[in-house]
Design a protein around this motif. Sequence first.
Motif, PDB file in Angstrom:
ATOM      1  N   VAL A  35      50.114  42.176  38.746  1.00  0.00           N
ATOM      2  CA  VAL A  35      48.295  42.564  38.199  1.00  0.00           C
ATOM      3  C   VAL A  35      47.624  42.092  39.613  1.00  0.00           C
ATOM      4  CG1 VAL A  35      49.200  41.933  35.828  1.00  0.00           C
ATOM      5  CG2 VAL A  35      48.842  39.646  36.896  1.00  0.00           C
ATOM      6  N   GLY A  36      48.269  41.304  40.307  1.00  0.00           N
ATOM      7  CA  GLY A  36      47.677  40.843  42.144  1.00  0.00           C
ATOM      8  C   GLY A  36      48.999  41.229  43.109  1.00  0.00           C
ATOM      9  N   TYR A  37      48.648  41.434  44.259  1.00  0.00           N
ATOM     10  CA  TYR A  37      49.307  40.725  45.326  1.00  0.00           C
ATOM     11  C   TYR A  37      48.635  40.630  46.714  1.00  0.00           C
ATOM     12  CZ  TYR A  37      47.289  44.906  47.305  1.00  0.00           C
ATOM     13  OH  TYR A  37      45.997  45.935  47.856  1.00  0.00           O
ATOM     14  N   LEU A  38      49.802  40.148  47.066  1.00  0.00           N
ATOM     15  CA  LEU A  38      48.493  39.289  48.356  1.00  0.00           C
ATOM     16  C   LEU A  38      49.772  39.751  49.408  1.00  0.00           C
ATOM     17  CD1 LEU A  38      47.433  36.363  50.002  1.00  0.00           C
ATOM     18  CD2 LEU A  38      48.996  37.335  50.997  1.00  0.00           C
ATOM     19  N   ILE A  39      49.073  40.623  50.584  1.00  0.00           N
ATOM     20  CA  ILE A  39      50.112  41.056  51.922  1.00  0.00           C
ATOM     21  C   ILE A  39      49.792  39.689  53.033  1.00  0.00           C
ATOM     22  CG2 ILE A  39      50.663  42.568  51.268  1.00  0.00           C
ATOM     23  CD1 ILE A  39      48.801  44.122  52.276  1.00  0.00           C
ATOM     24  N   ALA A  40      50.083  39.381  54.236  1.00  0.00           N
ATOM     25  CA  ALA A  40      49.853  39.145  54.811  1.00  0.00           C
ATOM     26  C   ALA A  40      50.545  39.078  56.938  1.00  0.00           C
ATOM     27  CB  ALA A  40      50.282  37.774  54.864  1.00  0.00           C
ATOM     28  N   ASP A  41      50.434  38.570  57.648  1.00  0.00           N
ATOM     29  CA  ASP A  41      50.688  39.252  58.849  1.00  0.00           C
ATOM     30  C   ASP A  41      50.926  37.990  59.784  1.00  0.00           C
ATOM     31  OD1 ASP A  41      51.195  41.741  58.783  1.00  0.00           O
ATOM     32  OD2 ASP A  41      48.843  42.620  58.854  1.00  0.00           O
ATOM     33  N   PRO A  42      51.637  37.163  60.757  1.00  0.00           N
ATOM     34  CA  PRO A  42      51.108  36.437  61.468  1.00  0.00           C
ATOM     35  C   PRO A  42      50.366  36.422  62.660  1.00  0.00           C
ATOM     36  CG  PRO A  42      53.989  37.570  61.725  1.00  0.00           C
ATOM     37  CD  PRO A  42      53.024  37.898  60.811  1.00  0.00           C
ATOM     38  N   VAL A  43      49.397  36.277  63.254  1.00  0.00           N
ATOM     39  CA  VAL A  43      48.106  36.057  63.920  1.00  0.00           C
ATOM     40  C   VAL A  43      47.929  35.641  64.870  1.00  0.00           C
ATOM     41  CG1 VAL A  43      45.951  37.506  64.759  1.00  0.00           C
ATOM     42  CG2 VAL A  43      47.452  38.171  62.611  1.00  0.00           C
ATOM     43  N   ASP A  44      48.446  35.347  65.656  1.00  0.00           N
ATOM     44  CA  ASP A  44      48.162  34.203  66.742  1.00  0.00           C
ATOM     45  C   ASP A  44      47.984  32.584  66.152  1.00  0.00           C
ATOM     46  OD1 ASP A  44      47.218  36.262  68.454  1.00  0.00           O
ATOM     47  OD2 ASP A  44      45.088  36.026  67.110  1.00  0.00           O
ATOM     48  N   GLY A  45      48.978  32.832  65.601  1.00  0.00           N
ATOM     49  CA  GLY A  45      49.779  31.263  64.796  1.00  0.00           C
ATOM     50  C   GLY A  45      49.626  30.858  63.661  1.00  0.00           C
ATOM     51  N   VAL A  58      42.434  41.153  34.919  1.00  0.00           N
ATOM     52  CA  VAL A  58      43.063  39.221  34.643  1.00  0.00           C
ATOM     53  C   VAL A  58      41.738  38.360  35.504  1.00  0.00           C
ATOM     54  CG1 VAL A  58      45.361  39.953  34.239  1.00  0.00           C
ATOM     55  CG2 VAL A  58      44.637  40.080  36.246  1.00  0.00           C
ATOM     56  N   ALA A  59      41.005  39.195  36.353  1.00  0.00           N
ATOM     57  CA  ALA A  59      39.848  38.294  37.557  1.00  0.00           C
ATOM     58  C   ALA A  59      39.777  36.178  37.182  1.00  0.00           C
ATOM     59  CB  ALA A  59      39.027  39.179  37.476  1.00  0.00           C
ATOM     60  N   ARG A  60      39.480  36.032  37.922  1.00  0.00           N
ATOM     61  CA  ARG A  60      39.014  34.633  36.991  1.00  0.00           C
ATOM     62  C   ARG A  60      39.896  33.860  36.174  1.00  0.00           C
ATOM     63  NH1 ARG A  60      33.589  34.395  38.940  1.00  0.00           N
ATOM     64  NH2 ARG A  60      33.219  32.499  37.271  1.00  0.00           N
ATOM     65  N   ARG A  61      41.367  33.534  36.902  1.00  0.00           N
ATOM     66  CA  ARG A  61      42.471  32.873  36.292  1.00  0.00           C
ATOM     67  C   ARG A  61      42.708  32.114  37.007  1.00  0.00           C
ATOM     68  NH1 ARG A  61      44.338  36.976  31.326  1.00  0.00           N
ATOM     69  NH2 ARG A  61      42.598  37.933  30.801  1.00  0.00           N
ATOM     70  N   GLY A  62      42.111  32.289  38.384  1.00  0.00           N
ATOM     71  CA  GLY A  62      42.792  32.388  39.124  1.00  0.00           C
ATOM     72  C   GLY A  62      44.047  32.408  39.872  1.00  0.00           C
ATOM     73  N   LEU A  63      44.589  33.966  39.674  1.00  0.00           N
ATOM     74  CA  LEU A  63      45.667  34.391  40.395  1.00  0.00           C
ATOM     75  C   LEU A  63      45.511  34.286  42.083  1.00  0.00           C
ATOM     76  CD1 LEU A  63      46.129  36.986  37.501  1.00  0.00           C
ATOM     77  CD2 LEU A  63      47.436  34.684  38.373  1.00  0.00           C
ATOM     78  N   GLY A  64      44.632  35.408  42.166  1.00  0.00           N
ATOM     79  CA  GLY A  64      44.117  35.335  43.952  1.00  0.00           C
ATOM     80  C   GLY A  64      44.228  33.582  43.999  1.00  0.00           C
ATOM     81  N   ALA A  65      43.724  32.476  44.069  1.00  0.00           N
ATOM     82  CA  ALA A  65      43.814  31.345  44.421  1.00  0.00           C
ATOM     83  C   ALA A  65      45.038  31.070  44.765  1.00  0.00           C
ATOM     84  CB  ALA A  65      42.913  30.395  43.748  1.00  0.00           C
ATOM     85  N   ALA A  66      45.994  31.276  43.914  1.00  0.00           N
ATOM     86  CA  ALA A  66      47.243  31.339  43.708  1.00  0.00           C
ATOM     87  C   ALA A  66      48.128  31.528  44.084  1.00  0.00           C
ATOM     88  CB  ALA A  66      48.255  31.088  41.942  1.00  0.00           C
ATOM     89  N   LEU A  67      48.285  33.193  44.185  1.00  0.00           N
ATOM     90  CA  LEU A  67      48.293  33.751  45.706  1.00  0.00           C
ATOM     91  C   LEU A  67      48.285  33.020  46.963  1.00  0.00           C
ATOM     92  CD1 LEU A  67      47.490  36.760  44.270  1.00  0.00           C
ATOM     93  CD2 LEU A  67      50.354  35.915  44.733  1.00  0.00           C
TER      94      LEU A  67
END
Length: 145
Positions: A35-45, A58-67
Amino acid sequence: MTSVADDDPPPLDLLDEYRRAGRAWVAADPDDHPVGYLIADPVDGAAHIEQVSVHPSVARRGLGAALIAHLDGWAADRGLDALTLTTFSHVPWNAPYYARLGFRTLGEAELTDGLRKIRAEEAEHGLDRWPRVCMRREIPRTARP
């Protein structure tokens, strides 16, 4: 901004590259459906949030903040100094949301070479038609190994 809202999600092969690199995290519902995802890259430390998305059902339930909190720990374990992201400045669920999570808007003089490159790539994709900002949240020293 309907053209942005109507964008397709990243292709599965790109998401799989992030997964294989250990830089993709998924939030699932009780039935183990994503129901949600996060992808990240290392950039300049820093750990740069390339994309964080939560399904509207499922918005507004803290999932983004938890990710994002999970990424904070991941970045701290790797000795990174901060989390960064780029976002729309005037969309309530973008920059104002991230500010509530402790991110601050960076001034032009604070942008790293990597963030400038990301902003240039976004401009090539037409994202500069709306005001965008780079934001940063420091990782507390106590959270770093």
